[in-house]
Design a protein around this motif. Structure first.
Motif, PDB file in Angstrom:
ATOM      1  N   ASN A  17     -11.662  -1.076 -51.326  1.00 23.17           N
ATOM      2  CA  ASN A  17     -11.654  -0.114 -50.357  1.00 23.17           C
ATOM      3  C   ASN A  17     -12.909   0.994 -50.529  1.00 23.17           C
ATOM      4  O   ASN A  17     -13.621   0.981 -51.203  1.00 23.17           O
ATOM      5  N   ASP A  18     -12.807   2.322 -49.738  1.00 26.29           N
ATOM      6  CA  ASP A  18     -13.830   2.983 -49.741  1.00 26.29           C
ATOM      7  C   ASP A  18     -13.921   3.699 -50.746  1.00 26.29           C
ATOM      8  O   ASP A  18     -15.213   4.025 -51.312  1.00 26.29           O
ATOM      9  N   ASP A  19     -12.941   3.915 -51.738  1.00 26.84           N
ATOM     10  CA  ASP A  19     -12.760   4.845 -52.709  1.00 26.84           C
ATOM     11  C   ASP A  19     -13.623   3.810 -53.892  1.00 26.84           C
ATOM     12  O   ASP A  19     -14.559   4.548 -54.674  1.00 26.84           O
ATOM     13  N   ASP A  20     -13.278   2.638 -53.976  1.00 30.75           N
ATOM     14  CA  ASP A  20     -13.792   1.671 -55.040  1.00 30.75           C
ATOM     15  C   ASP A  20     -15.470   1.841 -54.522  1.00 30.75           C
ATOM     16  O   ASP A  20     -16.412   1.703 -55.597  1.00 30.75           O
ATOM     17  N   GLN A  21     -15.986   1.626 -53.191  1.00 28.66           N
ATOM     18  CA  GLN A  21     -17.397   1.320 -52.865  1.00 28.66           C
ATOM     19  C   GLN A  21     -17.888   2.640 -53.335  1.00 28.66           C
ATOM     20  O   GLN A  21     -19.247   2.730 -53.679  1.00 28.66           O
ATOM     21  N   ALA A  22     -17.362   3.867 -53.019  1.00 28.00           N
ATOM     22  CA  ALA A  22     -18.080   5.093 -53.491  1.00 28.00           C
ATOM     23  C   ALA A  22     -18.271   5.311 -54.920  1.00 28.00           C
ATOM     24  O   ALA A  22     -19.188   5.799 -55.373  1.00 28.00           O
ATOM     25  N   ALA A  23     -17.333   4.937 -55.683  1.00 25.74           N
ATOM     26  CA  ALA A  23     -17.394   4.873 -57.107  1.00 25.74           C
ATOM     27  C   ALA A  23     -18.428   4.172 -57.661  1.00 25.74           C
ATOM     28  O   ALA A  23     -19.441   4.490 -58.307  1.00 25.74           O
ATOM     29  N   ARG A  24     -18.661   2.845 -56.941  1.00 21.84           N
ATOM     30  CA  ARG A  24     -19.586   1.942 -57.357  1.00 21.84           C
ATOM     31  C   ARG A  24     -21.132   2.650 -56.936  1.00 21.84           C
ATOM     32  O   ARG A  24     -22.061   2.423 -57.761  1.00 21.84           O
ATOM     33  N   LEU A  25     -21.210   3.041 -55.935  1.00 19.32           N
ATOM     34  CA  LEU A  25     -22.403   3.803 -55.294  1.00 19.32           C
ATOM     35  C   LEU A  25     -22.748   4.951 -56.332  1.00 19.32           C
ATOM     36  O   LEU A  25     -24.006   5.114 -56.530  1.00 19.32           O
ATOM     37  N   GLU A  26     -21.870   5.726 -56.725  1.00 15.57           N
ATOM     38  CA  GLU A  26     -22.105   6.812 -57.631  1.00 15.57           C
ATOM     39  C   GLU A  26     -22.400   6.382 -58.995  1.00 15.57           C
ATOM     40  O   GLU A  26     -23.428   6.853 -59.545  1.00 15.57           O
ATOM     41  N   ARG A  27     -22.206   5.134 -59.479  1.00 16.19           N
ATOM     42  CA  ARG A  27     -22.258   4.759 -60.824  1.00 16.19           C
ATOM     43  C   ARG A  27     -23.643   4.209 -60.426  1.00 16.19           C
ATOM     44  O   ARG A  27     -24.627   4.351 -61.698  1.00 16.19           O
ATOM     45  N   ALA A  28     -24.197   3.622 -59.535  1.00 12.13           N
ATOM     46  CA  ALA A  28     -25.423   2.915 -59.334  1.00 12.13           C
ATOM     47  C   ALA A  28     -26.370   4.132 -59.371  1.00 12.13           C
ATOM     48  O   ALA A  28     -27.582   4.140 -59.753  1.00 12.13           O
ATOM     49  N   ARG A  29     -26.159   5.273 -58.799  1.00  7.61           N
ATOM     50  CA  ARG A  29     -26.868   6.497 -58.720  1.00  7.61           C
ATOM     51  C   ARG A  29     -27.156   7.135 -60.190  1.00  7.61           C
ATOM     52  O   ARG A  29     -28.362   7.234 -60.439  1.00  7.61           O
ATOM     53  N   GLN A  30     -26.126   7.014 -60.819  1.00  5.45           N
ATOM     54  CA  GLN A  30     -26.160   7.515 -62.286  1.00  5.45           C
ATOM     55  C   GLN A  30     -27.150   6.817 -63.145  1.00  5.45           C
ATOM     56  O   GLN A  30     -28.015   7.073 -63.951  1.00  5.45           O
ATOM     57  N   ILE A  31     -27.071   5.394 -63.109  1.00  9.27           N
ATOM     58  CA  ILE A  31     -27.899   4.417 -63.595  1.00  9.27           C
ATOM     59  C   ILE A  31     -29.541   4.833 -63.364  1.00  9.27           C
ATOM     60  O   ILE A  31     -30.246   4.717 -64.040  1.00  9.27           O
ATOM     61  N   GLY A  32     -29.840   4.926 -61.910  1.00  7.08           N
ATOM     62  CA  GLY A  32     -31.096   5.269 -61.326  1.00  7.08           C
ATOM     63  C   GLY A  32     -31.609   6.416 -62.178  1.00  7.08           C
ATOM     64  O   GLY A  32     -32.717   6.596 -62.338  1.00  7.08           O
ATOM     65  N   LEU A  33     -30.611   7.756 -62.172  1.00  8.14           N
ATOM     66  CA  LEU A  33     -31.020   8.848 -62.837  1.00  8.14           C
ATOM     67  C   LEU A  33     -31.404   8.573 -64.193  1.00  8.14           C
ATOM     68  O   LEU A  33     -32.329   9.158 -64.781  1.00  8.14           O
ATOM     69  N   PHE A  34     -30.551   7.724 -64.883  1.00 10.72           N
ATOM     70  CA  PHE A  34     -30.584   7.358 -66.504  1.00 10.72           C
ATOM     71  C   PHE A  34     -32.126   6.952 -66.492  1.00 10.72           C
ATOM     72  O   PHE A  34     -32.961   7.352 -67.438  1.00 10.72           O
ATOM     73  N   ARG A  35     -32.419   5.948 -65.605  1.00  9.16           N
ATOM     74  CA  ARG A  35     -33.890   5.361 -65.940  1.00  9.16           C
ATOM     75  C   ARG A  35     -35.062   6.301 -65.396  1.00  9.16           C
ATOM     76  O   ARG A  35     -36.044   6.123 -66.177  1.00  9.16           O
ATOM     77  N   TYR A  36     -34.833   7.079 -64.342  1.00  7.74           N
ATOM     78  CA  TYR A  36     -35.824   7.947 -64.129  1.00  7.74           C
ATOM     79  C   TYR A  36     -36.007   8.976 -65.376  1.00  7.74           C
ATOM     80  O   TYR A  36     -37.348   9.133 -65.595  1.00  7.74           O
ATOM     81  N   MET A  37     -35.168   9.511 -65.592  1.00 12.74           N
ATOM     82  CA  MET A  37     -35.294  10.521 -66.604  1.00 12.74           C
ATOM     83  C   MET A  37     -35.975  10.025 -68.052  1.00 12.74           C
ATOM     84  O   MET A  37     -36.655  10.486 -68.904  1.00 12.74           O
ATOM     85  N   LEU A  38     -35.776   8.684 -68.422  1.00  8.02           N
ATOM     86  CA  LEU A  38     -36.180   7.868 -69.435  1.00  8.02           C
ATOM     87  C   LEU A  38     -37.766   7.539 -69.394  1.00  8.02           C
ATOM     88  O   LEU A  38     -38.578   7.705 -70.392  1.00  8.02           O
ATOM     89  N   ILE A  39     -37.999   7.374 -68.135  1.00  3.49           N
ATOM     90  CA  ILE A  39     -39.406   6.935 -68.004  1.00  3.49           C
ATOM     91  C   ILE A  39     -40.337   8.070 -67.463  1.00  3.49           C
ATOM     92  O   ILE A  39     -41.515   7.744 -67.094  1.00  3.49           O
ATOM     93  N   ARG A  40     -39.839   9.277 -67.180  1.00  5.37           N
ATOM     94  CA  ARG A  40     -40.450  10.212 -66.459  1.00  5.37           C
ATOM     95  C   ARG A  40     -41.802  10.655 -67.036  1.00  5.37           C
ATOM     96  O   ARG A  40     -42.957  10.612 -66.602  1.00  5.37           O
ATOM     97  N   GLU A  41     -41.935  10.684 -68.661  1.00  3.98           N
ATOM     98  CA  GLU A  41     -43.057  11.483 -68.984  1.00  3.98           C
ATOM     99  C   GLU A  41     -44.098  10.055 -69.023  1.00  3.98           C
ATOM    100  O   GLU A  41     -45.299  10.296 -68.765  1.00  3.98           O
ATOM    101  N   ALA A  42     -43.571   8.701 -69.452  1.00  4.08           N
ATOM    102  CA  ALA A  42     -44.428   7.983 -69.455  1.00  4.08           C
ATOM    103  C   ALA A  42     -44.986   7.389 -68.048  1.00  4.08           C
ATOM    104  O   ALA A  42     -45.988   6.747 -68.265  1.00  4.08           O
ATOM    105  N   ALA A  43     -44.463   7.763 -67.055  1.00  2.54           N
ATOM    106  CA  ALA A  43     -44.970   7.458 -65.843  1.00  2.54           C
ATOM    107  C   ALA A  43     -45.826   8.320 -65.370  1.00  2.54           C
ATOM    108  O   ALA A  43     -46.337   8.268 -64.020  1.00  2.54           O
TER     109      ALA A  43
END
Length: 464
Positions: free
Chosen positions: A4-30
């Motif tokens: 359903n839409d709620d599950d899809q929104a939850a998966r999209l939100e989790r994917a964005r959280q993972i993307g932010l985690f990766r960015y904050m990790l590599i920000r200085e090295a990049a």
């Protein structure tokens, strides 16, 4: 069964959280200004440390993975770091998770591996250890541990102003029967209060009201250190920091080390400012009428008392120590406004429309079937910017508007209930307007020196 839409929104939100985690990790090295030798040293350092992922787990990231994330970020920007959300449905029955939770609560010392052994012995089958550990982290059961000896930490202080800001929220007195909250940020080096805001809610909107003016007036820090309160882990704050190049650091759950300075400042606030406010009828102190007065008085106390008084630890006034590093570059108004907009991702339907908070919008027909990012002001949902792969793709035109602001964007003062009467005296208004009109007319007879005409006696036209 499709999600359903709620599950899809939850998966999209989790994917964005993972993307932010990766960015904050590599920000200085990049950073493009680094040499290859400097970047290699930073990547090796990151690969040798443990990091807390969006699920709360302590993980290690290999050097090869970090190099790959840096390359993806250079080629595709922030969106390239967001993984595709998985479409698979959970395979573990809810009753198994409930039994696992009960086993953990029964004995908090049981590890995920031990709970798995018990489940397998009882049911003949059990989910793997990592699945159980993720569930324990998500539900907070992982923190149910027997108290252990607290580690001893040395004193820390940032080396210069605007290197590190620490933020937190303070529960304050009641104003007009409503509880107040103070969001504040202090500079770790100078102890200067760089941003503050009193509000009636401990949410993201009130946090933004404290942080955004601070960035516009005081400049952009390298790090912001906060706890894991709901307002501080909201995706809008992660997006704002990513846009401005700020590394957002959260303290580990149950490990408040490093926030002692702002907690000490809050004790000062309670001992010198809120103690002078009458929070109930009959109490001694100043009666505050509204939040505007509260914020005005607090600003006066900060600027004239706290900032100019010698700090007990640094032996220098906070404002004087902070100004020693001035001037500080501030973000351009357009960049700051973009950073504090909110965003959500949606798929464009076959009719060329997208939905957001019950509203429908028309977008470019060429975007049909594609996933777009909708960027907006939470207080005005009538205008949405459309981005795709980080690039501008026009605007979303309102098609059907049912909500004009985001549910999280609640105003400070709730709307008043309609009154049964307006209290307007319509006849009295007409009477006053007529009297004013008569008094403004010019008496031409008097100006000519003649005698005013005798009043005409009224005649009753009903008589025969």
């Amino acid at each position: 069964m499709p999600p359903n839409d709620d599950d899809q929104a939850a998966r999209l939100e989790r994917a964005r959280q993972i993307g932010l985690f990766r960015y904050m990790l590599i920000r200085e090295a990049a950073d493009p200004s680094l040499t290859g030798r400097q970047r290699g040293a930073l990547v090796r350092k990151l690969a040798g440390e443990e990091h807390t992922d969006p699920d709360g787990r302590r993980v290690r990231i290999s050097r090869w993975t970090l190099d790959r994330w840096i390359l993806e970020w250079r080629q595709g920007g922030f969106d390239a770091l967001i993984p595709s959300p998985r479409q698979a449905q959970p395979r573990t029955p809810p009753e198994v998770f409930e039994l696992a939770s009960a086993l953990k609560k029964e004995n908090p010392e049981r590890t995920a591996a031990q709970v798995r052994r018990i489940l397998k012995a009882q049911l003949g089958w059990a989910p793997d250890e990592r699945t159980l550990q993720r569930m324990f982290n998500r539900t907070g059961l992982a923190s149910l541990q027997t108290p252990r000896q607290t580690a001893v930490f040395g004193r820390f202080e940032a080396g210069c102003p605007n290197e590190l800001w620490t933020g937190d929220a303070l529960h304050g007195p009641r104003i007009d029967g409503r509880k107040t909250y103070l969001f504040a940020f202090i500079d770790d080096h100078s102890r200067a209060v760089v941003g503050h805001r009193w509000g009636f809610a401990e949410d993201t909107v009130r946090l933004a009201a404290a942080l955004r003016p601070a960035l516009a007036a005081r400049g952009v820090p390298q790090y912001i250190y906060v706890d894991n309160g709901s307002a501080f882990v909201d995706s809008w704050l992660l997006r704002a920091c990513a846009k401005l190049g700020i590394k957002l650091v959260h303290s580990a759950p149950g490990r408040p080390e490093g926030r002692g300075k702002i907690e000490r400042f809050f004790r000062t606030v309670n001992g010198e400012f809120t103690v002078e406010i009458a929070s109930a009828e009959g109490e001694v102190g100043r009666e505050i009428r509204d939040l505007a007065e509260m914020n005005r008085l607090f600003t006066a106390w900060v600027e004239t008392v706290y900032h100019r008084r010698e700090h007990s630890e640094t032996k220098v006034a906070p404002l004087e120590r902070w100004m020693a590093g001035a001037p500080f570059p501030v973000p351009a108004p357009g960049d700051l406004a973009e950073a504090f907009r909110w965003s959500e991702h949606r798929n464009v339907s076959r009719t060329g429309t997208v939905s957001l908070q019950g509203n429908r919008y028309q977008v470019d027909p060429q975007l049909v079937g594609r996933k777009v990012e909708l960027v907006f002001d939470p207080f005005d949902l009538t205008y949405l910017g459309v981005r795709i792969d980080g690039k501008d793709a026009g605007t979303a035109l309102p098609f059907q508007i049912n909500r004009h602001s985001h549910p999280k964007a609640r105003p400070e003062v709730p709307a008043e209930q309609p009154k049964p009467t307006t209290g307007i005296d319509y006849l009295g208004l007409i009477d006053r307007e007529h009297a004013a009109d008569l008094s403004s007319k010019v008496n031409y007879v008097a100006l000519a020196g003649g005698q005013p005409a005798e009043p005409v006696e009224a005649v009753d036209l009903t008589e025969d």
